[in-house]
Design an enzyme around this catalytic site. Structure first.
Site, PDB file in Angstrom:
ATOM      1  N   GLU A   1       0.756  -0.996  -0.097  1.00  0.00           N
ATOM      2  CA  GLU A   1      -0.099   0.002   0.039  1.00  0.00           C
ATOM      3  C   GLU A   1       1.012   1.188   0.129  1.00  0.00           C
ATOM      4  OE1 GLU A   1      -4.182  -0.589   1.972  1.00  0.00           O
ATOM      5  OE2 GLU A   1      -2.526  -1.701   3.226  1.00  0.00           O
TER       6      GLU A   1
ATOM      7  N   GLU B   1      -4.280  -9.142   3.900  1.00  0.00           N
ATOM      8  CA  GLU B   1      -4.636  -8.826   5.036  1.00  0.00           C
ATOM      9  C   GLU B   1      -6.071  -9.746   5.531  1.00  0.00           C
ATOM     10  OE1 GLU B   1      -2.976  -5.146   3.782  1.00  0.00           O
ATOM     11  OE2 GLU B   1      -3.647  -6.902   2.844  1.00  0.00           O
TER      12      GLU B   1
END
Length: 732
Positions: A115, A135
């Site tokens: 990210e 995640e």
């Protein structure tokens, strides 16, 4: 030498600020590292000597993601302290600051690491680098803008797939998809990233903002259709789980409202996911799995170090022995495979070869590596080579007399320091060594159980069974070997069934009792697999293992725990008519000869009727009890929890979390529930005790099967968690 403190280091070279993420070993995003990163970005934007910025990682890695330890840090708050401030900073100083940013990525860029890289204006990546957003494996979703930027870089369908499956891609695939702007070998990575950063700063290349790009997004109608398909597929694969749907909600919000609106939705979805029991359970099992290697009285002994195990002798080349041998040679350990005759030995060597060839076909190893692994196995029909074995693993049939004779021989032919272990699944380890010199007294320190689960080269758990006399050195050596052969070890005490098989013996017995009460076995399996989330129900599992094996193993528990077992005619009847499961084509189910697919079998009905009549749980002419699917699940799993509590209270496991790991890895207990004891705490000891007593009243002639143990009753009365272990004052 890299600092162990999380920091982003700053340097300037020819107008390019290089900010290096440093937090060994993999630069996890500790809050202090994130703060340092943003501070250094602000410094670079304010520095008149800087025209462009490169963000990279120390230790030959970019970043493995957010520091997962924060999820267990009470002071960090829910979700490890992740909030809008981080996304705001990524937008303001990483993606949208005065000067362009380029990520120089190698090793891994996973989760928050990717990210951060996507927040840069471009990405130069070393070949072979792993890129992904895993995640969901921890019950959350990307929280640093991943749900918004990844679809805009690789396309909506591919982004949803990467997030929902937690599957990383390599840099080469990332280049084709658009996630990567250029590839550069590690030694040229930084210079290539600097050059690209200056090209962007000086207008030779466009500056791209991932959050606002739309060129990779499909039209709204098509996008919504893709997301609808993803929701339906996810609902099937992750039945009953909320966090994958929350991830899709965040993605959809960005499609409909734009990247900035999507970030707001992502933050809300992340906070909701972080509050769910699923997230707590998955984080618990993540850390529990890593703590099984720490064993009191073994790994904390000052000065005690593991001895290298270079050669292991395996007795028995059947399915289990050949699987154990395969796991060993894959890790570079030499193996002596002993059998009783040449035919059996050839068959065992053939199984090892087939196991290795299967890995070659799947692309998991090269043909030359498989040949080298097979070359580490030496077949033997006698004990002549056993003097070079550092450890022996006996994997013959479950015959006490045979095992005792073998261990009496091993004591004579092996070195005095060689570890002598048995792969028995239920037999008392001391009993196995009873025919050794002095009743096993001479070699007691090196005798232990090494219980693998089938198939041994695939299943991840290894139960290391200690007796009251097993030495810490032998246990430490075996713990070290388990890591080398990529097994998660759980050190357990010596009792019938050890930890896993003992705790789960009520599983099948409960299911059979329900069948004798008039419940449909196929409905029971559907509830256990479909609603609770086990890989398969108890009756389908029985067919996989074999009714003959089930009967044999069950007999051990009937002998050892006679006051709390349920003995039914059902499985003996299956044995009598040779309905042994998959191996005979029929058991509780019937199996297609070609596909091996299981389907309900009407021919089971007469056997059910005979077993029910013999059991006499329901009076003739009376209706079976009306039980819901929720009742069925309580009936099956609460006796398992009860036995798990006995195992904890008796000290059979080093800590309750070890039983959570064992239940997940060996029995397929749903990891999203955190393991057996963690899940029991979510349910609550008071409810479990009350339900067990209700079931005892329902079947009074077998009330002992449901009698709550003292540990469970006391925890319920005191409001104490079952995962807390035995209170110090209660320990003997």
């Amino acid at each position: 030498m890299a600092s162990k403190q999380p920091e982003a280091k700053y340097s300037v070279d020819n107008g390019v600020a290089v900010i290096t993420l440093s937090y060994p070993p993999l630069n996890a995003l500790h809050p202090l590292l994130l703060r340092s990163l943003f501070d250094q970005l602000r410094r670079a934007h304010a520095d008149p000597a800087v025209r462009a910025i490169v963000v990279t990682g120390a230790n030959n890695n970019f970043c493995a993601g957010f520091d997962i330890n924060q999820f267990q840090n009470p002071s960090a708050g829910s979700g490890g302290g992740i909030d809008n401030k981080i996304n705001d900073a990524i937008c303001e100083v990483l993606e949208g600051g005065l000067k362009p940013t380029v990520a120089a990525v190698q090793g891994v860029a996973l989760g928050g690491g990717l990210e951060v890289a996507m927040g840069c204006n471009a990405r130069v990546v070393a070949p072979g680098t792993k890129l992904g957003l895993p995640e969901l494996q921890l019950g959350i979703l990307p929280g640093f803008g991943g749900t918004q930027r990844l679809p805009r870089l690789v396309g909506l369908a591919k982004a949803a797939e990467m997030m929902l499956t937690s599957t990383p891609i390599k840099a080469e695939a990332g280049l084709k998809l658009g996630l990567v702007d250029a590839l550069a070998p590690p030694e040229q990575l930084l210079s290539a990233a600097k050059a690209m950063a200056l090209d962007i700063a000086e207008g030779r290349k466009p500056r791209m903002y991932s959050l606002t790009r739309t060129d990779k997004l499909p039209p709204l109608g098509e996008a919504l259709a893709i997301l609808d398909m993803a929701r339906a597929e996810t609902a099937k694969r992750a039945r009953g789980l909320r966090h994958p749907q929350l991830c899709l909600n965040a993605i959809q919000a960005g499609i409909e409202a734009g990247g900035a609106g999507g970030l707001v939705a992502e933050s809300k979805a992340f906070a909701e996911a972080a509050s769910l029991d699923t997230h707590k359970a998955l984080v618990h099992i993540f850390f529990a799995q890593r703590s099984t290697k720490k064993v009191k009285g073994v790994t904390d002994v000052p000065g005690l170090k593991p001895r290298p195990i270079r050669c292991v002798a395996v007795l028995g080349g059947g399915l289990m022995g050949s699987g154990i041998a395969t796991a060993l040679v894959l890790a570079g350990v030499d193996v002596i495979l002993k059998e009783v005759n040449q035919g059996f030995l050839d068959a065992g060597m053939g199984r090892i070869k087939a196991n290795l060839q299967s890995r070659v076909k799947k692309g998991a190893m090269s043909a030359s590596a498989a040949d080298a692994a097979l070359g580490r196995v030496k077949g033997s029909l006698d004990y002549s080579d056993f003097g070079r074995a550092d450890m022996v693993i006996e994997a013959v049939i479950e015959d006490i007399g045979l095992k005792q004779r073998i261990f009496a021989d091993l004591e004579k032919v092996c070195r005095p320091d060689a570890i002598l272990s048995t792969n028995t699944s239920t037999i008392d380890i001391d009993l196995v060594g009873a025919k050794m010199e002095g009743g096993g007294a001479k070699s007691a320190g090196r005798l232990l159980g090494a219980h693998f689960f089938s198939p041994a080269h695939v299943m991840p758990l290894l139960e290391i069974v200690k007796t009251s006399r097993t030495s810490p050195q032998a246990l430490l050596d075996t713990l070290a070997l388990s890591g080398r052969i990529k097994k998660t070890p759980v050190v357990v005490g010596n009792c019938t069934g050890f930890a896993v098989n003992r705790v789960f013996f009520p599983y099948t017995m409960s299911a059979v009792m329900l069948a004798d009460l008039g419940m449909d076995p196929y409905r029971i399996d559907a509830a256990v697999a479909g609603k609770f989330g086990m890989p398969m129900g108890p009756f389908r599992l029985n067919d996989l293992v074999g009714s003959d094996i089930g009967l044999h193993v069950g007999a051990n528990f009937v002998t050892s725990f006679s006051e709390r077992v349920y003995v039914s005619r059902l499985i003996p009847l299956l044995n009598e008519v040779k309905r042994l499961g998959e191996k005979t084509g029929k058991g509780f189910y019937k199996f297609d000869a070609k596909t091996r697919k299981a389907s309900p079998d009407p021919e089971l009905a007469p056997l059910l009727a005979e077993s029910r009549k013999a059991a006499g749980l329901v009076k003739e002419g009376a209706k079976p009890p009306a039980l819901s699917d929720a009742d069925i699940l309580d009936f099956i799993f609460f006796p398992v929890v009860n036995e798990g509590c006995r195992v904890v209270s008796e000290g059979i496991v080093d800590k309750p979390a070890d039983l959570d790991v064992a239940s997940v890895m060996a029995m397929g207990f749903p990891p999203v529930k955190g393991g057996l004891i963690f899940w029991a705490d979510l349910v609550g000891a008071p409810r479990i005790v009350a339900r067990l007593r209700q079931f005892a009243a329902l079947v009074p002639q077998h009330a002992g099967f449901f009698a709550p143990c003292d540990y469970l009753v006391q925890a319920a009365a005191a409001g104490r968690k079952l995962s807390a272990g035995v209170p110090p004052a209660s320990k003997m």
